[in-house]
Write a protein that holds these residues in place. Sequence first.
Motif, PDB file in Angstrom:
ATOM      1  N   CYS A 160      43.746 -35.591  65.008  1.00  0.00           N
ATOM      2  CA  CYS A 160      44.583 -36.319  64.401  1.00  0.00           C
ATOM      3  C   CYS A 160      44.899 -35.623  63.063  1.00  0.00           C
ATOM      4  O   CYS A 160      44.617 -34.533  62.930  1.00  0.00           O
ATOM      5  CB  CYS A 160      43.854 -37.628  64.170  1.00  0.00           C
ATOM      6  N   ARG A 161      45.601 -36.523  62.229  1.00  0.00           N
ATOM      7  CA  ARG A 161      46.069 -35.811  60.865  1.00  0.00           C
ATOM      8  C   ARG A 161      45.426 -36.554  59.606  1.00  0.00           C
ATOM      9  O   ARG A 161      45.454 -37.760  60.024  1.00  0.00           O
ATOM     10  CB  ARG A 161      47.434 -35.510  60.689  1.00  0.00           C
ATOM     11  N   THR A 162      45.251 -36.063  58.610  1.00  0.00           N
ATOM     12  CA  THR A 162      44.874 -36.842  57.479  1.00  0.00           C
ATOM     13  C   THR A 162      46.265 -37.575  56.784  1.00  0.00           C
ATOM     14  O   THR A 162      47.142 -37.212  57.175  1.00  0.00           O
ATOM     15  CB  THR A 162      44.332 -36.002  56.290  1.00  0.00           C
ATOM     16  N   ILE A 163      45.918 -38.503  55.780  1.00  0.00           N
ATOM     17  CA  ILE A 163      46.814 -39.065  55.129  1.00  0.00           C
ATOM     18  C   ILE A 163      48.013 -38.164  54.571  1.00  0.00           C
ATOM     19  O   ILE A 163      49.078 -38.512  54.310  1.00  0.00           O
ATOM     20  CB  ILE A 163      46.439 -40.265  54.364  1.00  0.00           C
ATOM     21  N   GLN A 164      47.470 -36.816  54.158  1.00  0.00           N
ATOM     22  CA  GLN A 164      48.463 -35.987  53.424  1.00  0.00           C
ATOM     23  C   GLN A 164      49.371 -35.126  54.642  1.00  0.00           C
ATOM     24  O   GLN A 164      49.844 -34.172  54.139  1.00  0.00           O
ATOM     25  CB  GLN A 164      47.624 -35.082  52.740  1.00  0.00           C
ATOM     26  N   GLY A 165      48.632 -35.163  55.991  1.00  0.00           N
ATOM     27  CA  GLY A 165      49.292 -34.519  57.010  1.00  0.00           C
ATOM     28  C   GLY A 165      48.642 -33.321  57.530  1.00  0.00           C
ATOM     29  O   GLY A 165      48.984 -32.531  58.490  1.00  0.00           O
ATOM     30  N   LYS A 166      47.514 -33.134  56.812  1.00  0.00           N
ATOM     31  CA  LYS A 166      46.690 -32.041  57.251  1.00  0.00           C
ATOM     32  C   LYS A 166      45.986 -32.197  58.692  1.00  0.00           C
ATOM     33  O   LYS A 166      45.166 -33.314  58.881  1.00  0.00           O
ATOM     34  CB  LYS A 166      45.490 -31.697  56.544  1.00  0.00           C
ATOM     35  N   PRO A 167      46.273 -31.189  59.652  1.00  0.00           N
ATOM     36  CA  PRO A 167      45.641 -31.543  60.959  1.00  0.00           C
ATOM     37  C   PRO A 167      43.959 -31.316  60.905  1.00  0.00           C
ATOM     38  O   PRO A 167      43.433 -30.402  60.412  1.00  0.00           O
ATOM     39  CB  PRO A 167      46.152 -30.190  61.813  1.00  0.00           C
ATOM     40  N   ILE A 168      43.250 -32.326  61.819  1.00  0.00           N
ATOM     41  CA  ILE A 168      41.934 -32.038  61.770  1.00  0.00           C
ATOM     42  C   ILE A 168      41.582 -31.447  63.071  1.00  0.00           C
ATOM     43  O   ILE A 168      42.209 -32.369  64.093  1.00  0.00           O
ATOM     44  CB  ILE A 168      41.185 -33.320  61.654  1.00  0.00           C
ATOM     45  N   LYS A 169      40.957 -30.341  63.272  1.00  0.00           N
ATOM     46  CA  LYS A 169      40.887 -29.772  64.646  1.00  0.00           C
ATOM     47  C   LYS A 169      39.589 -29.012  64.382  1.00  0.00           C
ATOM     48  O   LYS A 169      38.963 -28.528  63.574  1.00  0.00           O
ATOM     49  CB  LYS A 169      42.068 -28.585  64.922  1.00  0.00           C
ATOM     50  N   PRO A 170      39.101 -28.489  65.754  1.00  0.00           N
ATOM     51  CA  PRO A 170      37.781 -27.592  65.711  1.00  0.00           C
ATOM     52  C   PRO A 170      38.330 -26.366  65.018  1.00  0.00           C
ATOM     53  O   PRO A 170      39.164 -25.694  65.523  1.00  0.00           O
ATOM     54  CB  PRO A 170      37.318 -27.725  67.295  1.00  0.00           C
ATOM     55  N   LYS A 171      37.399 -25.678  64.671  1.00  0.00           N
ATOM     56  CA  LYS A 171      37.329 -24.473  63.953  1.00  0.00           C
ATOM     57  C   LYS A 171      36.172 -23.544  64.599  1.00  0.00           C
ATOM     58  O   LYS A 171      36.461 -22.390  64.262  1.00  0.00           O
ATOM     59  CB  LYS A 171      37.213 -24.635  62.691  1.00  0.00           C
ATOM     60  N   THR A 172      35.431 -23.940  65.449  1.00  0.00           N
ATOM     61  CA  THR A 172      34.543 -22.918  66.228  1.00  0.00           C
ATOM     62  C   THR A 172      34.436 -23.736  67.550  1.00  0.00           C
ATOM     63  O   THR A 172      34.621 -24.918  67.967  1.00  0.00           O
ATOM     64  CB  THR A 172      33.150 -23.072  65.393  1.00  0.00           C
ATOM     65  N   THR A 175      37.264 -15.560  72.898  1.00  0.00           N
ATOM     66  CA  THR A 175      38.055 -16.627  72.684  1.00  0.00           C
ATOM     67  C   THR A 175      38.972 -16.535  71.587  1.00  0.00           C
ATOM     68  O   THR A 175      38.817 -15.668  70.588  1.00  0.00           O
ATOM     69  CB  THR A 175      36.812 -17.717  72.125  1.00  0.00           C
ATOM     70  N   SER A 176      40.303 -16.827  71.966  1.00  0.00           N
ATOM     71  CA  SER A 176      41.355 -16.751  70.847  1.00  0.00           C
ATOM     72  C   SER A 176      41.261 -17.937  69.978  1.00  0.00           C
ATOM     73  O   SER A 176      41.082 -19.212  70.143  1.00  0.00           O
ATOM     74  CB  SER A 176      42.706 -16.915  71.828  1.00  0.00           C
ATOM     75  N   VAL A 186      38.136 -16.022  59.067  1.00  0.00           N
ATOM     76  CA  VAL A 186      37.796 -14.496  59.344  1.00  0.00           C
ATOM     77  C   VAL A 186      36.542 -14.080  59.590  1.00  0.00           C
ATOM     78  O   VAL A 186      36.351 -13.375  60.474  1.00  0.00           O
ATOM     79  CB  VAL A 186      38.170 -13.713  57.688  1.00  0.00           C
ATOM     80  N   ASN A 187      35.340 -14.637  58.810  1.00  0.00           N
ATOM     81  CA  ASN A 187      34.414 -14.393  59.385  1.00  0.00           C
ATOM     82  C   ASN A 187      33.704 -14.917  60.775  1.00  0.00           C
ATOM     83  O   ASN A 187      33.013 -14.283  61.684  1.00  0.00           O
ATOM     84  CB  ASN A 187      32.976 -15.147  58.726  1.00  0.00           C
ATOM     85  N   TYR A 188      34.301 -15.988  61.420  1.00  0.00           N
ATOM     86  CA  TYR A 188      34.325 -16.377  62.707  1.00  0.00           C
ATOM     87  C   TYR A 188      34.841 -15.589  63.659  1.00  0.00           C
ATOM     88  O   TYR A 188      34.111 -15.275  64.519  1.00  0.00           O
ATOM     89  CB  TYR A 188      34.780 -17.821  62.862  1.00  0.00           C
ATOM     90  N   ALA A 189      35.918 -15.046  63.140  1.00  0.00           N
ATOM     91  CA  ALA A 189      36.636 -14.003  64.059  1.00  0.00           C
ATOM     92  C   ALA A 189      35.839 -12.689  64.303  1.00  0.00           C
ATOM     93  O   ALA A 189      35.779 -12.196  65.367  1.00  0.00           O
ATOM     94  CB  ALA A 189      37.967 -13.742  63.841  1.00  0.00           C
ATOM     95  N   ILE A 190      35.197 -12.431  63.376  1.00  0.00           N
ATOM     96  CA  ILE A 190      34.338 -11.381  63.227  1.00  0.00           C
ATOM     97  C   ILE A 190      33.164 -11.565  64.121  1.00  0.00           C
ATOM     98  O   ILE A 190      32.796 -10.556  65.036  1.00  0.00           O
ATOM     99  CB  ILE A 190      33.845 -10.692  61.795  1.00  0.00           C
ATOM    100  N   GLU A 218      44.018 -20.679  70.275  1.00  0.00           N
ATOM    101  CA  GLU A 218      43.641 -21.652  71.261  1.00  0.00           C
ATOM    102  C   GLU A 218      42.777 -22.729  70.501  1.00  0.00           C
ATOM    103  O   GLU A 218      43.071 -24.200  70.891  1.00  0.00           O
ATOM    104  CB  GLU A 218      43.088 -20.938  72.573  1.00  0.00           C
ATOM    105  N   LEU A 219      42.065 -22.491  69.798  1.00  0.00           N
ATOM    106  CA  LEU A 219      41.088 -23.453  69.233  1.00  0.00           C
ATOM    107  C   LEU A 219      42.162 -24.326  68.042  1.00  0.00           C
ATOM    108  O   LEU A 219      41.995 -25.564  68.006  1.00  0.00           O
ATOM    109  CB  LEU A 219      39.943 -22.945  68.405  1.00  0.00           C
ATOM    110  N   ASP A 220      43.040 -23.584  67.721  1.00  0.00           N
ATOM    111  CA  ASP A 220      44.002 -23.989  66.407  1.00  0.00           C
ATOM    112  C   ASP A 220      44.916 -25.102  67.210  1.00  0.00           C
ATOM    113  O   ASP A 220      45.355 -25.873  66.202  1.00  0.00           O
ATOM    114  CB  ASP A 220      44.748 -22.972  65.734  1.00  0.00           C
ATOM    115  N   ASP A 221      45.133 -25.115  68.378  1.00  0.00           N
ATOM    116  CA  ASP A 221      45.952 -26.076  69.107  1.00  0.00           C
ATOM    117  C   ASP A 221      45.409 -27.284  69.323  1.00  0.00           C
ATOM    118  O   ASP A 221      46.130 -28.138  69.348  1.00  0.00           O
ATOM    119  CB  ASP A 221      46.497 -25.371  70.290  1.00  0.00           C
ATOM    120  N   LYS A 222      44.075 -27.542  69.104  1.00  0.00           N
ATOM    121  CA  LYS A 222      43.446 -28.813  69.564  1.00  0.00           C
ATOM    122  C   LYS A 222      43.369 -29.541  68.336  1.00  0.00           C
ATOM    123  O   LYS A 222      42.250 -30.010  68.016  1.00  0.00           O
ATOM    124  CB  LYS A 222      42.309 -28.307  70.320  1.00  0.00           C
ATOM    125  N   VAL A 223      44.316 -30.328  68.040  1.00  0.00           N
ATOM    126  CA  VAL A 223      44.429 -31.220  66.846  1.00  0.00           C
ATOM    127  C   VAL A 223      43.829 -32.683  67.572  1.00  0.00           C
ATOM    128  O   VAL A 223      44.616 -33.291  68.279  1.00  0.00           O
ATOM    129  CB  VAL A 223      46.120 -31.174  66.215  1.00  0.00           C
TER     130      VAL A 223
END
Length: 327
Positions: A102-114, A91-92, A78-82, A95-100
């Motif tokens: 890899c994933r953690t052992i629990q399946g959580k995607p690791i991707k850039p957030k900024t 910047t959308s 939220v703060n970054y969008a602001i 679009e950042l959210d699409d750039k995965v």
Amino acid sequence: MGMTEKTINIPNQYEKVIFGEYDSYIKIIEKAFGITVLTRDGTCKIIGTVNGTEAGMHVINQLVGLASKGSTITEQAVNYAISLWMENDNTSLTELDDKVICRTIQGKPIKPKTLGQEKYIKQMQEKMIVFGIGPAGTGKTYLAMAMAINAFKNEEVNKIILTRPAIEAGEKLGFLPGDLQSKVDPYLRPLYDALYQIMGPESFLRNMEKGAIEVAPLAYMRGRTLDNAYIILDEAQNTTVAQMKMFLTRIGFGSKVVITGDLTQKDLPKGTVSGLDNAVKVLKKVDEIGFSQLTAKDVVRHPLVQKIVKAYDEFETHQQSRNRRTK
């Protein structure tokens, strides 16, 4: 200035995610742009100035885009969008959210957030050596670790080597109990933690036993040539000039190197030049080497960490300015 009103339709299933617990995210947006946000039956009404309502609508639409993809909305997002809106950056976040990576052992995607993190990842993909420099919480080490594990899984490298200088932060290693490995393990713990989270403890221990993953103090690198490896030097601000030169000259064929550090958190003895400081000056014109300067805007820990980093930056800038005037 006249008041205006804009309306957004938000699907019911996304409303709670976007508004946050007790409407905490919407309150942040309201405060940032001086607007009032009301919602009823999936209709979101934004009341305020023309500029304020336009900004609020843009940020909420960004969050709707993230929610529609199943992404978790955080206060940091939220703060970054602001902040992107305030800097006239289109910047959308989706679009950042699409750039995965890899994933953690629990399946959580690791991707850039900024954007800073995105640039950092791109440099790691393109350059043989990358310096990731920035304050705590910007993901320097974690993203480097994710890139290393991804390269290892894709058989781009045969080995992952993680190292950091064992420098005391106001404490003496000699007073810690146990043998040498027990004394240095606390300094390497952040690297172990990241490996456990991304690979899982079983995979990590199995590969470590085979020698495919090595976690060691920087001093253990002397005299070696490191071929076909993904090498991460963490906490590089605590290297001396000689240590940094030693490390950089260990690099062999087929290897990738990421050097991370925070120039504001040095634990070196007073008067000692940081190897990271020196390397940035010496190597800045070498094309094969990338430099990513992360800032407080790239902090992805608790939002309070971002405020702390910013406060320290402002204080140190003020102190330096006052010292120059005194001289």
